[in-house]
Design an enzyme around this catalytic site. Structure first.
Site, short mmCIF file in Angstrom:
data_model
loop_
_atom_site.label_atom_id
_atom_site.label_comp_id
_atom_site.label_asym_id
_atom_site.label_seq_id
_atom_site.Cartn_x
_atom_site.Cartn_y
_atom_site.Cartn_z
N ASP A 42 29.97 -26.03 14.56
CA ASP A 42 30.38 -27.67 14.38
C ASP A 42 31.43 -27.62 13.41
O ASP A 42 32.25 -27.05 12.28
CB ASP A 42 29.65 -28.56 15.10
CG ASP A 42 30.25 -29.41 16.20
OD1 ASP A 42 31.12 -29.36 16.55
OD2 ASP A 42 29.17 -30.45 16.49
N ASP A 69 34.49 -32.61 24.07
CA ASP A 69 33.66 -32.66 24.59
C ASP A 69 32.96 -33.03 26.45
O ASP A 69 34.12 -34.02 26.78
CB ASP A 69 32.41 -33.01 24.01
CG ASP A 69 31.61 -33.01 22.42
OD1 ASP A 69 31.98 -31.76 22.61
OD2 ASP A 69 30.96 -33.79 21.62
C1 GLA Z 1 29.86 -32.07 18.76
C2 GLA Z 1 30.36 -31.24 19.68
C3 GLA Z 1 28.64 -31.54 20.68
C4 GLA Z 1 27.51 -31.13 20.26
C5 GLA Z 1 27.51 -32.33 19.18
C6 GLA Z 1 26.07 -32.45 18.29
O1 GLA Z 1 30.39 -33.34 19.44
O2 GLA Z 1 31.31 -30.95 20.06
O3 GLA Z 1 29.04 -30.35 21.75
O4 GLA Z 1 27.25 -29.74 19.81
O5 GLA Z 1 28.68 -32.62 18.36
O6 GLA Z 1 26.70 -34.05 17.30
#
Ligand code: GLA
Length: 400
Positions: free
Chosen positions: A157, A212
């Site tokens: 990430d 997301d």
């Molecule tokens: C980010 C990523 C998500 C998830 C969260 C976890 O937002 O884009 O897919 O992995 O972190 O905290």
């Protein structure tokens, strides 16, 4: 004499070191041959967020097999954020002992014993998005640990990455994985910030293209729109990732169907994000539809594209290896739409793959991939209706 002996000893040590190769060189490129079709699996985040523990992962692995998901092609069981405990005095990371009392190695062994693979999550910054220990400065140690545990997939990430740049940071973790010696899929999750499609194909197997996803059709369609202009970057071993699936997480069945169908049309990684232990028959039917999955998993690996838009209906096309085509009509509007599509009207050429759909000089059979029924041929125009927020997905097949 003593001095000469010492010099000789130093010389021979240095020579040995060199003859073994420079151990300070780094290989920033990914493992070859991974994810030749878009990866398929499950990830904990969309449904469980930080509520992860070894029981959930074991039960999900069990459900992956008993529900028929594994037989349909799903392979990875991926633990997202919040599995972390602390680093020890030497800097090595350990799982949270309350959530994962048996340890990651035992969990990986269990997942492997089911014929599945284990994925884990970290972050290029100092902390993960949920504030757990990130890998910045610990990349090689973390990769060693994952390899020791038997991890097969790393989602990496992009939170808390102060002053870092995407390409360099992801190359560091790619080099660390290489050095650790265990092939792991690298899932690059920097949300499209640094145009990863340009540099990521050499560094990892998939890269997020957007922020997301959430479990509503507006979010799904917004992400779909953001894939415009990216299809030329995808192919076997390197995929655009429009984020994990929300099928079974609260949308209407027709919306789930449309979401899944479109992810398959754009050759997206198929990472389920629902509770596999308790999914409804409708959810299972969508996720396990082998004929729709085959659209995603076609060996040629050409990402589909939007061919036409009329009223609220989008027509999407995806060529297959061997000359078949997938055609998907997506109704984004708030009322049912009639379709009248004359296959013979024009010869369609995909400028990227050069595949040609020519119904003027050959006849294709039409198969409805949702109902798994043959519904005629391209000899006559297709006249039908697509309900609100739904798809009609077809496979065109021609015999030479
Ligand atoms: C980010 C990523 C998500 C998830 C969260 C976890 O937002 O884009 O897919 O992995 O972190 O905290």
């Amino acid at each position: 004499m003593k001095k000469i002996k010492l010099l000789l000893a130093i010389f021979s040590l240095t020579a040995t070191a060199y003859s073994q190769g420079n151990n300070y060189t780094q290989d920033y490129t990914k493992y070859k041959g991974l994810a030749l079709t878009p990866p398929m699996g499950w990830n904990s985040w969309n449904k469980f967020a930080c509520n992860v523990d070894e029981n959930l992962i074991r039960q999900t692995a069990d459900a992956m097999v008993s529900s028929g998901m594994k037989a349909a092609g799903y392979e990875y069981i991926n633990i997202d954020d919040c599995w972390h405990g602390d680093r020890d005095s030497l800097g090595f990371i350990h799982p949270n002992p309350k959530r994962f009392p048996s340890g990651m190695k035992a969990l990986a062994d269990y997942v492997h014993s089911k014929g599945l693979k284990l994925g884990i999550y970290s972050d290029a910054g100092s902390k993960t998005c949920a504030g757990k220990p990130g890998s910045r400065g610990y990349e090689f140690q973390d990769a060693l640990m994952y390899a020791k545990w038997g991890v097969d997939y790393l989602k990496y990430d992009w939170c808390n990455t102060e002053s870092l740049k995407g390409e360099g940071a992801y190359k560091t973790i790619a080099a660390a994985l290489k050095k650790a010696g265990r092939p792991m899929v690298l899932s690059i999750c920097e949300w499209g910030t640094d145009r990863p499609w340009i540099w990521a194909p050499q560094v990892g197997e998939l890269w997020r293209t957007t922020g997301d996803i959430s479990n509503n059709i507006g979010s799904v369609m917004k992400i779909l729109d953001l894939q415009k202009g990216l299809r030329q970057y995808a192919g076997p071993g390197h995929w655009n990732d429009p984020d994990m699936l929300e099928v079974g997480n609260g949308m209407a069945t027709n919306e789930d169907r449309a979401h899944f169908a479109m992810w398959c049309m754009i050759a997206a990684p198929l990472i389920a994000g629902n509770d596999l232990r308790s999914m409804s028959a409708q959810t299972a039917a969508i996720l396990k539809n082998k004929e729709v999955i085959a659209v995603d998993q076609d060996q040629m690996g050409v990402q589909g594209y939007q061919y036409a838009v009329k009223d609220s209906v989008e027509t999407w096309l995806k060529p297959f290896q061997g000359g078949d085509w997938a055609v998907c009509f997506l109704n984004r509007g708030s009322k049912s739409q009639k379709i009248d599509f004359d296959w013979k009207k024009e010869v369609i050429t995909d400028t990227l793959s050069k595949a040609v759909l020519n119904a003027q000089n050959q006849t294709y059979s039409l198969r409805n991939l949702e109902t798994m029924k043959d519904i005629g041929t391209t000899k006559s125009p297709l006249k039908t209706e697509v309900p609100v927020h739904d798809v009609l997905m077809l496979r065109l097949h021609h015999k030479n």
